[in-house]
Design an enzyme around this catalytic site. Sequence first.
Site, mmCIF file in Angstrom:
data_model
loop_
_atom_site.group_PDB
_atom_site.id
_atom_site.type_symbol
_atom_site.label_atom_id
_atom_site.label_comp_id
_atom_site.label_asym_id
_atom_site.label_seq_id
_atom_site.Cartn_x
_atom_site.Cartn_y
_atom_site.Cartn_z
ATOM 1 N N SER A 68 59.280 49.175 39.005
ATOM 2 C CA SER A 68 58.319 50.332 38.686
ATOM 3 C C SER A 68 58.881 51.659 39.261
ATOM 4 C CB SER A 68 57.204 49.828 39.847
ATOM 5 O OG SER A 68 57.373 50.011 41.046
ATOM 6 N N LYS A 142 56.157 53.555 46.045
ATOM 7 C CA LYS A 142 55.880 54.640 44.982
ATOM 8 C C LYS A 142 56.001 55.989 45.556
ATOM 9 C CE LYS A 142 53.642 50.961 42.837
ATOM 10 N NZ LYS A 142 54.494 50.410 41.728
#
Length: 287
Positions: A68, A142
């Site tokens: 990701s 993230k």
Amino acid sequence: MGGPTGGSPGADPGDVTPESDATQDGQRAAKKQRSFWKELPILIGIALLLALVIKTFLVQAFSIPSDSMQDTLQRGDRVLVDKLTPWFGSKPERGEVVVFHDPGGWLDETTTADPGPVAGGIQKVLSFIGLMPSAEEKDLIKRVIAVGGDTVECKGNNDPVTVNGKALKEPYIFPGNTPCGDKPFGPIKVPKGRIWVMGDHRQNSLDSRYHQELDKFQGTVSEDEVVGRAIVIAWPINRWSTLPVPDTFDQKGIGAAVAPPALGLAGAVPLVLWRRSRIARKTVLKG
């Protein structure tokens, strides 16, 4: 006159025979060996304590389990996360790559293969002292796009992500991805004390965009869930690099346009006092 009694004739009581030297050397060696084995548990205990302190308060290693954050981070990379600065009141900032606990329902409930009692025990010990990620921890990594008070938006297609109306230039996005073509969002006002996060591989990241309907916070993450900021890729060696904040987050207009009231007041008070003293001097001179 009496001579020495006992022992060999003419022997000085202070003399030491070669056999006596060998005996004492052996005793000293045995004593050193026993001392080492007595100190070894203490040394191991101190080393483990230092490692635990470093993991708890300073730096911890984390393994990247997914794609990701490509191409910034690859699956299997080991990153070092700074856990010290939050203790001094530092908050997550735009552009930083952060590790945070699962806010609830972000991670799929997947089963992992049982490593066995021996390997599992070793993993638990190493993860306890921070040398290996824990299989039981539910953490994500993230990039912070917006912080409390910001308005973040992306209309879709090839439109850029905007923060407070300013378009971001995001060279870190995975090649071939669009800023949010698969999941447009906003405008969203990020609540105070929370952050809006996105993965660099936008088409392969279940980030804030995909959790807008979960609760009233519209996919934002509480600052209290943040473990720390990822500062460097430590492993493998050929991927070693730092993780700086991209320049696009420094552009004028993304931050607050006006000074906080306290700063404005602090600047105004000296100016008012100076003006009043000047008027008073002029009045005295005229009088």
